[in-house]
Write a protein that holds these residues in place. Sequence first.
Motif, mmCIF file in Angstrom:
data_model
loop_
_atom_site.group_PDB
_atom_site.id
_atom_site.type_symbol
_atom_site.label_atom_id
_atom_site.label_comp_id
_atom_site.label_asym_id
_atom_site.label_seq_id
_atom_site.Cartn_x
_atom_site.Cartn_y
_atom_site.Cartn_z
ATOM 1 N N THR A 19 0.836 -1.196 0.000
ATOM 2 C CA THR A 19 0.000 0.000 0.000
ATOM 3 C C THR A 19 0.874 1.250 0.000
ATOM 4 O O THR A 19 2.036 1.224 0.424
ATOM 5 N N VAL A 127 -13.995 3.944 -5.587
ATOM 6 C CA VAL A 127 -13.695 2.780 -4.750
ATOM 7 C C VAL A 127 -14.630 1.669 -5.197
ATOM 8 O O VAL A 127 -15.850 1.739 -4.992
ATOM 9 N N LYS A 154 -9.361 2.917 -6.614
ATOM 10 C CA LYS A 154 -8.929 1.986 -5.571
ATOM 11 C C LYS A 154 -9.844 0.776 -5.643
ATOM 12 O O LYS A 154 -11.052 0.894 -5.465
ATOM 13 N N THR A 190 -6.999 6.048 3.162
ATOM 14 C CA THR A 190 -8.183 6.431 2.390
ATOM 15 C C THR A 190 -8.979 7.497 3.132
ATOM 16 O O THR A 190 -9.350 8.536 2.565
#
Length: 458
Positions: A19, A127, A154, A190
């Motif tokens: 990440t 997302v 994402k 996030t």
Amino acid sequence: MTVTCISPIDGSVYAERPTLTLEAARDVVSASRAAQPAWAGRPLQERIDLVMAGVAAVGAMNDEIVPELAHMMGRPVRYGGEFGGFNERASYMADIAAEALADIQVGEDATFKRYIKRIPHGVVFVVAPWNYPYMTAINTVAPALIAGNTVVLKHAAQTLLVGERMAKAFHDAGVPEDVFQNVFLDHDTTSALISEKAFDFVNFTGSVGGGQAMERAAAGTFTGVGTELGGKDPGYVMEDADLDAAVDTLIDGAMFNSGQCCCGIERIYVHESLFDAFVEKAVAVVNGYKLGNPLDAETTIGPMANIRFAKEVRAQIAEAVEMGAKTHIDTFPEDDGGAYLTPQILTNVTHDMRVMRDESFGPVVGIMSVKSDEEAVALMNDSEFGLTASLWTADVDRAQRVGDQIETGTVFMNRADYLDPGLCWTGCKNTGRGGGLSVIGYQNLTRPKSYHLKKVTK
């Protein structure tokens, strides 16, 4: 930290990605923001052509994508992936873009010129979920880019290779790298990005809890958040329905993709005159399924995407049975107590049972007998969700009357579990708010800007 995809086929680690740190993620967003004005400044047709070239490049990867999806989330290869719907949705949004994004002319005379422009938000954060990872992503990615936004994508951990593939395809097709970026982020990063106004619009598809986290992160920032948070979609079979068609479509809607469909059928109400015949035919359909390895061409229903998802479905079934529900499908020999789960039909169910209230998102459906439209409407509305409802009748006027009374985002008649890109994909109640695709999808991915121009006259 790493994001890991555990394959439901055998429980092995299929893929891992590191990440981004918060600082690195900020750099991604900064690059996206810097690239946005030039992207929005390109002619609309040029943006359309580049996006559709990216879509075609995804299609060229389909032979690799199909088994990859089977490994990541368990969908059988026999179904051929998602490119048909992926292309259909992007193509429709491309076709309507010029009209949907055109200035709204309010009036012009010798003194004033007045109109409303559609202005891209700027940086759109998408997302996307794992269950239909390409189609759900393209719902927003294509119109957002066409409208002149830059996009940061994402994807879910379960399908973490999807975003990489989409980004590579679009970049190879000529979309600048900073215009469409794929990222791997943890939840804290996030939330931090959203809370510091990194994005101008957030589109989230996933759980109610995930949607709440997005809204909490955005609180006070005035960042728009569009959410699609699942459902408990009902089917209602009226006494004049085509019984065979209703059984085939509703049971497929309940079981396809191992029940892991946003608008999958999770509860069915059948008029008492057809109830026994419906259940008998439904049981025969499900008993004809072949549970197994999704890489096997014979397999018609694969494992659930993750053992924890299967555990929740098993728990709902067990609780229902303990409360008096009747199971109709004997345990399949391939059921391993883990991700490979026997599809199940339940009767003697009530709304006191979680299987008729909570989202199951798995291959189980409860079927209840009803006496009237009024009873069916009351039961269909007895839910915290509202995504779609499927009505089965030969009478269009009746379907419209019943549909008007249902708290839902989409009313189907004689079909189910389909997303028409010409219609707004939306929901109500805990399914969330906002709307994708159609002209309304463009409205949600842009903001209105009004022009009131007084002419100089002498």
